[in-house]
Motif scaffolding. Structure first.
Motif, PDB file in Angstrom:
ATOM      1  N   VAL A  78       0.863  -1.191   0.000  1.00 23.14           N
ATOM      2  CA  VAL A  78       0.000   0.000   0.000  1.00 23.14           C
ATOM      3  C   VAL A  78       0.896   1.236   0.000  1.00 23.14           C
ATOM      4  O   VAL A  78       1.832   1.331   0.797  1.00 23.14           O
ATOM      5  N   LEU A  79       0.596   2.184  -0.893  1.00 26.87           N
ATOM      6  CA  LEU A  79       1.374   3.413  -1.010  1.00 26.87           C
ATOM      7  C   LEU A  79       0.479   4.631  -0.789  1.00 26.87           C
ATOM      8  O   LEU A  79      -0.688   4.643  -1.200  1.00 26.87           O
ATOM      9  N   PHE A  80       1.063   5.669  -0.171  1.00 25.08           N
ATOM     10  CA  PHE A  80       0.318   6.854   0.237  1.00 25.08           C
ATOM     11  C   PHE A  80       0.906   8.104  -0.398  1.00 25.08           C
ATOM     12  O   PHE A  80       2.019   8.104  -0.912  1.00 25.08           O
ATOM     13  N   ASN A  81       0.149   9.209  -0.302  1.00 22.88           N
ATOM     14  CA  ASN A  81       0.707  10.537  -0.447  1.00 22.88           C
ATOM     15  C   ASN A  81       0.579  11.235   0.912  1.00 22.88           C
ATOM     16  O   ASN A  81       0.117  10.625   1.878  1.00 22.88           O
ATOM     17  N   ARG A  82       0.987  12.478   0.989  1.00 25.39           N
ATOM     18  CA  ARG A  82       0.994  13.140   2.298  1.00 25.39           C
ATOM     19  C   ARG A  82      -0.390  13.182   2.931  1.00 25.39           C
ATOM     20  O   ARG A  82      -0.554  12.858   4.112  1.00 25.39           O
ATOM     21  N   GLN A  83      -1.389  13.579   2.164  1.00 26.93           N
ATOM     22  CA  GLN A  83      -2.722  13.738   2.741  1.00 26.93           C
ATOM     23  C   GLN A  83      -3.349  12.404   3.110  1.00 26.93           C
ATOM     24  O   GLN A  83      -3.973  12.275   4.177  1.00 26.93           O
ATOM     25  N   SER A  84      -3.204  11.401   2.277  1.00 28.26           N
ATOM     26  CA  SER A  84      -3.859  10.124   2.575  1.00 28.26           C
ATOM     27  C   SER A  84      -3.250   9.458   3.803  1.00 28.26           C
ATOM     28  O   SER A  84      -3.954   8.824   4.591  1.00 28.26           O
ATOM     29  N   PHE A  85      -1.926   9.616   3.997  1.00 28.27           N
ATOM     30  CA  PHE A  85      -1.345   9.038   5.212  1.00 28.27           C
ATOM     31  C   PHE A  85      -1.738   9.847   6.449  1.00 28.27           C
ATOM     32  O   PHE A  85      -2.017   9.272   7.505  1.00 28.27           O
ATOM     33  N   THR A  86      -1.790  11.161   6.314  1.00 26.08           N
ATOM     34  CA  THR A  86      -2.232  12.002   7.429  1.00 26.08           C
ATOM     35  C   THR A  86      -3.639  11.624   7.860  1.00 26.08           C
ATOM     36  O   THR A  86      -3.932  11.516   9.067  1.00 26.08           O
ATOM     37  N   ASP A  87      -4.523  11.402   6.894  1.00 26.85           N
ATOM     38  CA  ASP A  87      -5.898  11.009   7.202  1.00 26.85           C
ATOM     39  C   ASP A  87      -5.946   9.668   7.927  1.00 26.85           C
ATOM     40  O   ASP A  87      -6.681   9.500   8.904  1.00 26.85           O
ATOM     41  N   LEU A  88      -5.159   8.707   7.454  1.00 23.70           N
ATOM     42  CA  LEU A  88      -5.155   7.390   8.083  1.00 23.70           C
ATOM     43  C   LEU A  88      -4.608   7.464   9.506  1.00 23.70           C
ATOM     44  O   LEU A  88      -5.131   6.807  10.416  1.00 23.70           O
ATOM     45  N   ALA A  89      -3.573   8.269   9.704  1.00 26.05           N
ATOM     46  CA  ALA A  89      -3.022   8.424  11.050  1.00 26.05           C
ATOM     47  C   ALA A  89      -4.083   8.979  12.002  1.00 26.05           C
ATOM     48  O   ALA A  89      -4.244   8.486  13.133  1.00 26.05           O
ATOM     49  N   LYS A  90      -4.826   9.986  11.567  1.00 23.14           N
ATOM     50  CA  LYS A  90      -5.870  10.572  12.403  1.00 23.14           C
ATOM     51  C   LYS A  90      -6.947   9.551  12.741  1.00 23.14           C
ATOM     52  O   LYS A  90      -7.424   9.475  13.887  1.00 23.14           O
ATOM     53  N   GLN A  91      -7.331   8.750  11.754  1.00 25.50           N
ATOM     54  CA  GLN A  91      -8.343   7.726  11.990  1.00 25.50           C
ATOM     55  C   GLN A  91      -7.851   6.661  12.973  1.00 25.50           C
ATOM     56  O   GLN A  91      -8.656   5.961  13.589  1.00 25.50           O
ATOM     57  N   SER A  92      -6.540   6.551  13.120  1.00 21.31           N
ATOM     58  CA  SER A  92      -5.943   5.554  14.013  1.00 21.31           C
ATOM     59  C   SER A  92      -5.600   6.135  15.371  1.00 21.31           C
ATOM     60  O   SER A  92      -4.939   5.472  16.181  1.00 21.31           O
ATOM     61  N   GLY A  93      -6.012   7.372  15.638  1.00 25.07           N
ATOM     62  CA  GLY A  93      -5.763   7.995  16.932  1.00 25.07           C
ATOM     63  C   GLY A  93      -4.437   8.705  17.034  1.00 25.07           C
ATOM     64  O   GLY A  93      -3.982   9.023  18.141  1.00 25.07           O
ATOM     65  N   LEU A  94      -3.803   9.013  15.894  1.00 25.22           N
ATOM     66  CA  LEU A  94      -2.497   9.654  15.874  1.00 25.22           C
ATOM     67  C   LEU A  94      -2.567  10.971  15.114  1.00 25.22           C
ATOM     68  O   LEU A  94      -3.227  11.069  14.081  1.00 25.22           O
ATOM     69  N   GLY A  95      -1.860  11.969  15.610  1.00 26.05           N
ATOM     70  CA  GLY A  95      -1.797  13.256  14.944  1.00 26.05           C
ATOM     71  C   GLY A  95      -0.389  13.535  14.456  1.00 26.05           C
ATOM     72  O   GLY A  95       0.589  13.043  15.014  1.00 26.05           O
ATOM     73  N   VAL A  96      -0.279  14.337  13.406  1.00 32.28           N
ATOM     74  CA  VAL A  96       1.023  14.673  12.836  1.00 32.28           C
ATOM     75  C   VAL A  96       1.659  15.800  13.642  1.00 32.28           C
ATOM     76  O   VAL A  96       1.106  16.898  13.733  1.00 32.28           O
ATOM     77  N   VAL A  97       2.828  15.524  14.210  1.00 30.76           N
ATOM     78  CA  VAL A  97       3.595  16.522  14.946  1.00 30.76           C
ATOM     79  C   VAL A  97       4.515  17.286  14.006  1.00 30.76           C
ATOM     80  O   VAL A  97       4.666  18.507  14.111  1.00 30.76           O
ATOM     81  N   SER A  98       5.130  16.572  13.068  1.00 35.47           N
ATOM     82  CA  SER A  98       5.983  17.216  12.065  1.00 35.47           C
ATOM     83  C   SER A  98       6.008  16.348  10.814  1.00 35.47           C
ATOM     84  O   SER A  98       5.707  15.152  10.861  1.00 35.47           O
ATOM     85  N   PHE A  99       6.393  16.984   9.707  1.00 35.84           N
ATOM     86  CA  PHE A  99       6.417  16.283   8.421  1.00 35.84           C
ATOM     87  C   PHE A  99       7.525  16.866   7.560  1.00 35.84           C
ATOM     88  O   PHE A  99       7.810  18.073   7.613  1.00 35.84           O
ATOM     89  N   SER A 100       8.139  16.013   6.734  1.00 37.65           N
ATOM     90  CA  SER A 100       9.084  16.506   5.739  1.00 37.65           C
ATOM     91  C   SER A 100       9.191  15.496   4.602  1.00 37.65           C
ATOM     92  O   SER A 100       8.953  14.295   4.785  1.00 37.65           O
TER      93      SER A 100
END
Length: 320
Positions: free
Chosen positions: A232-254
């Motif tokens: 399974v491959l993601f882009n920035r937004q799709s992985f951010t969305d999945l993290a949120k749905q899993s109870g995780l928030g993005v602290v930083s990104f690069s």
């Protein structure tokens, strides 16, 4: 719509649809995206298809050989020889980032978990750089690495993260080049979230299919597909969305450079044109042109870094 688990492909299909369903939510709004072959290790001549979920905005492979890992990870796989290649490639780009995240976590005695750790070389580096790290845990499928990791003072779970049971909670979880290799990324992220302390952090590195090289080599077995090992491959937004749905928030990104995707993609194209020879015994990483191509594309990627979406992403996550 009722779901059926198709053991032949590892993808979900529905009783009333011939389209493979998305492994994130079982969505059926999926379309064919590209065909690809194993241009690195030539584990078979089979053609694999990548499909795109229009709702989740992810790519996923069909067939997904999650139950045939011994076939798709040959003995020559790069991470099985870390001293020759794997350590060098990962350590140079991630050591400083890992230590920066670790420095932001409070506490006098920290616990660190590395998923897909191999012999624990990254944990070795962390322990040598931070006296606050008092407990280190490896989770990996590599039996050969277990004795080495234990000898170096790391706890070791031989198996999948989904099967890992412990009462301990971790201040830092490393999942570097992992999430794209698993059949159910949402389940793995939920499992990671449950293993974190309240102030814990997760460091994840994963490919970005919304990058220039991914678009240029979309129909030429882009190296970022890592066919058939990336499920399974993601882009920035799709992985951010999945993290949120899993109870995780993005602290930083690069975004970070991945000149290897460029070089392997180019070498694969040259092989198809009959210009060079690549085989299972001689993967593209060992081709004499690879170092030159990597250096050239590293310079190209460096020039693009301030403004471009590169083909590797690094997320620091925390509990929401």
């Amino acid at each position: 719509m009722a779901k059926i688990d198709d053991d032949r492909s590892g993808a979900l299909v529905t009783k009333d649809s011939s389209s493979p369903a998305c492994p994130i939510k079982g969505c059926t709004d999926t379309t064919w995206y590209a065909d690809a072959h194993d241009i690195e290790y030539h584990t078979s001549d089979r053609t694999y298809s990548f499909h795109k979920c229009q709702r989740c905005d992810v790519l996923f492979i069909v067939p997904m050989l999650w139950d045939r890992l011994e076939e798709i990870y040959p003995k020559t796989y790069y991470s099985y020889a870390p001293k020759k290649l794997g350590i060098v490639l990962r350590q140079r780009s991630l050591d400083r980032r890992v230590l920066k995240v670790l420095a932001s976590i409070p506490g006098d005695r920290l616990s660190v978990l590395d998923i897909g750790s191999g012999s624990g070389w990254m944990l070795d580096q962390i322990k040598s750089c931070s006296s606050r790290v008092g407990f280190t845990q490896c989770v990996d499928l590599d039996e050969g690495a277990q004795a080495q990791a234990v000898a170096r003072g790391h706890a070791y779970h031989l198996g999948r993260i989904e099967q890992f049971e412990t009462d301990r909670r971790f201040d830092l979880v490393l999942a570097l080049g992992l999430i794209e290799h698993v059949r159910d990324p949402a389940l793995v992220l939920r499992r990671i979230e449950g293993l974190l302390t309240a102030h814990g952090r997760v460091l994840i590195q994963t490919p970005n299919f919304d990058a220039l090289d991914a678009r240029l080599f979309r129909h030429c077995s882009w190296a970022g597909y890592h066919t058939p090992r990336h499920f399974v491959l993601f882009n920035r937004q799709s992985f951010t969305d999945l993290a949120k749905q899993s109870g995780l928030g993005v602290v930083s990104f690069s975004y970070i450079q991945s000149p290897g995707y460029w070089s392997v993609s180019v070498l694969g194209a040259m092989r198809r044109l009959g210009l060079i020879e690549i085989s299972a015994q001689r993967p593209p990483y060992h081709h004499p042109l690879n170092p030159l191509l990597r250096a050239s594309f590293a310079a190209f990627e460096f020039a693009r870094t301030p403004f471009a979406r590169l083909s590797q992403m690094v997320f620091t996550l925390g509990r929401r």
